[in-house]
Design a protein around this motif. Structure first.
Motif, short mmCIF file in Angstrom:
data_model
loop_
_atom_site.label_atom_id
_atom_site.label_comp_id
_atom_site.label_asym_id
_atom_site.label_seq_id
_atom_site.Cartn_x
_atom_site.Cartn_y
_atom_site.Cartn_z
N ASN A 48 0.73 -1.15 0.01
CA ASN A 48 0.06 0.01 -0.02
C ASN A 48 0.90 1.17 0.18
O ASN A 48 1.46 1.71 1.10
CB ASN A 48 -0.88 -0.06 1.23
CG ASN A 48 -2.04 1.09 1.09
OD1 ASN A 48 -1.67 2.00 0.48
ND2 ASN A 48 -2.75 1.23 2.36
N HIS A 88 1.81 -7.18 2.62
CA HIS A 88 0.49 -6.98 1.96
C HIS A 88 -0.27 -5.95 3.03
O HIS A 88 -1.53 -5.71 2.51
CB HIS A 88 0.01 -8.15 1.50
CG HIS A 88 -0.33 -8.24 0.10
ND1 HIS A 88 -1.32 -8.37 -0.80
CD2 HIS A 88 1.00 -8.28 -0.95
CE1 HIS A 88 -0.80 -8.66 -1.98
NE2 HIS A 88 0.25 -8.58 -2.23
N SER A 89 0.04 -5.94 4.19
CA SER A 89 -1.05 -5.13 5.11
C SER A 89 -1.53 -3.99 4.42
O SER A 89 -0.61 -3.10 4.32
CB SER A 89 -0.26 -4.85 6.54
OG SER A 89 -0.93 -4.17 6.91
N GLY A 90 -2.83 -3.75 4.58
CA GLY A 90 -3.62 -2.57 3.98
C GLY A 90 -3.32 -1.53 4.84
O GLY A 90 -3.07 -0.25 4.58
N TRP A 331 -3.88 2.38 -1.48
CA TRP A 331 -5.14 1.63 -1.02
C TRP A 331 -6.07 2.34 0.14
O TRP A 331 -5.25 2.96 1.03
CB TRP A 331 -4.72 0.26 -0.73
CG TRP A 331 -4.12 -0.56 -1.75
CD1 TRP A 331 -2.96 -0.61 -2.44
CD2 TRP A 331 -4.97 -1.72 -2.06
NE1 TRP A 331 -3.18 -1.62 -3.23
CE2 TRP A 331 -4.17 -2.52 -3.29
CE3 TRP A 331 -6.10 -2.40 -1.86
CZ2 TRP A 331 -4.64 -3.39 -3.93
CZ3 TRP A 331 -6.51 -3.64 -2.48
CH2 TRP A 331 -5.82 -4.30 -3.63
N TYR A 332 -7.20 2.38 0.27
CA TYR A 332 -7.88 2.47 1.41
C TYR A 332 -8.93 1.49 1.77
O TYR A 332 -9.89 1.20 0.69
CB TYR A 332 -8.30 4.00 1.59
CG TYR A 332 -8.87 4.18 2.98
CD1 TYR A 332 -7.92 4.52 3.88
CD2 TYR A 332 -10.36 4.00 3.26
CE1 TYR A 332 -8.47 5.00 5.31
CE2 TYR A 332 -10.65 4.00 4.64
CZ TYR A 332 -9.56 4.58 5.62
OH TYR A 332 -9.93 4.74 6.86
N TRP A 333 -8.95 0.71 2.71
CA TRP A 333 -9.87 -0.24 3.11
C TRP A 333 -10.65 -0.14 4.30
O TRP A 333 -10.13 0.75 5.06
CB TRP A 333 -8.94 -1.53 3.75
CG TRP A 333 -7.95 -2.12 2.74
CD1 TRP A 333 -6.74 -1.31 2.42
CD2 TRP A 333 -7.57 -3.40 2.39
NE1 TRP A 333 -5.97 -2.14 1.75
CE2 TRP A 333 -6.38 -3.46 1.63
CE3 TRP A 333 -8.46 -4.57 2.45
CZ2 TRP A 333 -5.77 -4.58 1.12
CZ3 TRP A 333 -7.97 -5.64 1.69
CH2 TRP A 333 -6.68 -5.62 1.01
N VAL A 394 -12.84 -1.30 -0.98
CA VAL A 394 -11.18 -0.79 -1.26
C VAL A 394 -11.27 0.45 -2.32
O VAL A 394 -11.72 0.06 -3.60
CB VAL A 394 -10.29 -1.62 -1.34
CG1 VAL A 394 -10.14 -2.42 -0.21
CG2 VAL A 394 -10.77 -2.63 -2.69
N VAL A 396 -8.84 2.40 -4.84
CA VAL A 396 -7.39 1.60 -5.17
C VAL A 396 -7.20 2.89 -6.53
O VAL A 396 -7.99 2.83 -7.13
CB VAL A 396 -7.40 0.47 -5.53
CG1 VAL A 396 -6.10 0.00 -5.59
CG2 VAL A 396 -7.91 -0.51 -4.55
N PHE A 429 -8.63 -6.85 6.83
CA PHE A 429 -9.09 -5.72 6.15
C PHE A 429 -9.30 -4.50 6.81
O PHE A 429 -9.94 -3.28 6.32
CB PHE A 429 -10.52 -6.10 5.42
CG PHE A 429 -10.58 -7.32 4.45
CD1 PHE A 429 -9.36 -7.53 3.47
CD2 PHE A 429 -11.49 -8.26 4.38
CE1 PHE A 429 -9.25 -8.46 2.74
CE2 PHE A 429 -11.50 -9.04 3.36
CZ PHE A 429 -10.15 -9.30 2.56
#
Length: 480
Positions: A48, A88-90, A331-333, A394, A396, A429
């Motif tokens: 991210n 991969h952590s959002g 990214w924003y989850w 998300v 993106v 998430f």
């Protein structure tokens, strides 16, 4: 070794005495990276790209001994500590400002025992590593939907994906973990040893130590029948109402996650659909190929604009979205668990689908039923066993200039549909959303997680995560 339970705020690694840093460096077989070093900038890049952090140092561990040395150094020096697997952590939880990062990315060994149908996976692997190794034996471990996802992060949060309905969550197929604890010990947690810790790591995230090795149960999965079915967005409410009834009643060897999407302008999608906003389902069928046509007949009866379902190797389906979502996007989850898709909720979903802000932005509903429902809500730390779906929206985009737009869309979307949710979210998430959200996610499992945290990490050394915060400890008494 006994941990001192008095907690003090972590200090900045930038001010550490040079001799202590050099002594630490000498203990490591892997490199210790600091600002200005050749590989430091690359080590600070996250999946991210919206998140930027500057660690004081990054220990690229070559083996378990490096992990132990790193944990001990962080504890003894009072440093903030982050653990990075696949990155991969959002929420960007693989890095921490001014502290130490334990980077596991060089620990990439996978060993398959085809007779026992087990797979031992080192803590720095991504799921593509596992899929490559297991597919040679006609096996697979339930995981996610993108092969570049880290094994550690996905597993410790629970693990939903293409095989959930057939074989359960990733944690339902976890047999043991090797963990470096906050006091520097390496222990194995399983159904026979450190059972409370084994319960906690199955859904409790990275709160309890550094997992250097996972032992999984694998299943016979070789060729699957999978791919997307797409409909025009103006049919989204109709398709969602059909989907909410069809999938839960379907055989468990059929999995399908619902999505809103903008069709990428590239193969295998036909040019006539490029850049159209659409709704769809991405299928994965692991049953007898001869039954596939009958199983998908109701899907075709809905007259989709595209039915791109075909036989393929399971790793091919797992990697299908890798090119669309490479590292380095913004990214924003936001997320929730969902027990029921009401007509009112569907109406709100459609409203925000019509406002998809960018080509990469999306909403997914991942099934959490079938085999996942046969594990009790208190059997693992993963609480929402009664949910039907894990829902994530998300925002993106490649451009930082769109960061505010995609964030606002995801937040507004979540605000609109959250009242129809089960109240908590899949930790993988979640962004930095505060302790109330963490507690809601674990519900009545939180108290037991807290007890495990107090036992194994009472000083909260492992705090860069969706944090289980230990009980407050009063400062030591000082005689006057």
């Amino acid at each position: 070794m006994t941990l001192e339970t008095h907690r003090v705020p972590p200090q900045s690694g930038a001010g550490l005495p040079p001799d202590s840093v050099e002594h630490f460096r000498a203990q490591l077989r892997g490199p210790l990276l600091r600002p200005g070093d050749a590989d430091y900038e690359q080590a600070c890049q996250l999946y991210n790209a919206m998140i930027h952090k500057r660690p004081a140092m990054v220990a690229r561990c070559a083996d378990v001994a490096d992990v132990i040395a790193s944990v001990n150094f962080a504890r003894e020096q009072g440093l903030a500590l982050a653990v990075r697997g696949g990155g991969h952590s959002g929420a960007g939880l693989g890095l921490v400002d001014d502290g130490l990062v334990i980077d596991l990315s060089h620990l990439r060994d996978v060993r398959v025992d085809p007779e026992a149908r087990t797979v031992r996976v080192a803590g720095g692997c991504v799921w593509g590593d596992v899929d490559h190794a297991t597919h040679a034996f006609g096996l697979a471990v339930p995981s996610g939907i993108i092969s570049t996802t880290g094994v550690g992060g996905l597993t410790l949060g629970g693990g939903t994906g293409h095989l959930t309905r057939r074989f359960g969550l990733t944690i339902d197929n976890l047999l043991a973990v090797d963990v470096v604890l906050a006091d520097g010990r390496l222990v194995t947690a399983s159904a026979e040893r450190h059972t409370d810790l084994f319960w906690a790591v199955r859904g409790g995230g990275g709160n309890f130590g550094v997992v250097t090795s996972f032992l999984f149960r694998a299943h016979p999965v070789g060729i699957v029948v999978g791919g997307p079915t797409l409909w025009p967005l103006d049919r989204a409410a109709e398709v969602m109402r059909w989907y909410r009834e069809f999938l839960p009643a379907a055989p468990e060897d059929l999995n399908g996650f619902f999505a809103f999407m903008t069709v990428p302008p590239a193969p295998p999608f036909p040019e006539s659909l490029h850049l159209q906003k659409m709704c769809g389902v991405v299928w994965c069928y692991t049953g007898a190929p001869a039954r596939a046509d009958a199983l998908f007949a109701p899907v075709k009866a809905l007259k989709p604009a595209l039915h791109g379902v075909q036989p393929m190797p399971y790793p091919m389906l797992q990697a299908a979205f890798d090119g669309l979502y490479p590292p380095g996007l913004q990214w924003y989850w936001r997320a929730d668990f969902v027990r029921e898709l009401s007509d009112e909720a569907i109406a709100r979903h459609v409203e925000f689908a019509e406002r998809l802000p960018t080509m990469h932005s999306t909403m997914h509903l991942y099934p959490v039923d079938g085999a996942a429902h046969r594990v009790g809500p208190h059997d693992t730390a993963f609480r929402f066993r009664d949910a039907r779906w894990s829902q994530v929206m998300v925002g993106v985009d490649p451009s930082p200039e769109r960061a505010a737009d995609i964030t606002a869309w995801a937040k507004d979307y979540w605000d609109a549909v959250h009242p129809y949710s089960a109240g908590g979210a899949y930790v993988n998430f979640m962004m930095d959303e505060g302790q109330d959200r963490v507690r809601a996610t674990y519900g009545d499992n939180y108290a037991r997680l807290l007890a495990v945290k107090n036992r194994y990490d009472p000083t909260n050394l492992f705090s860069v995560n969706q944090n289980i915060q230990p009980d407050p400890v009063p400062p030591p008494h000082v005689a006057h």
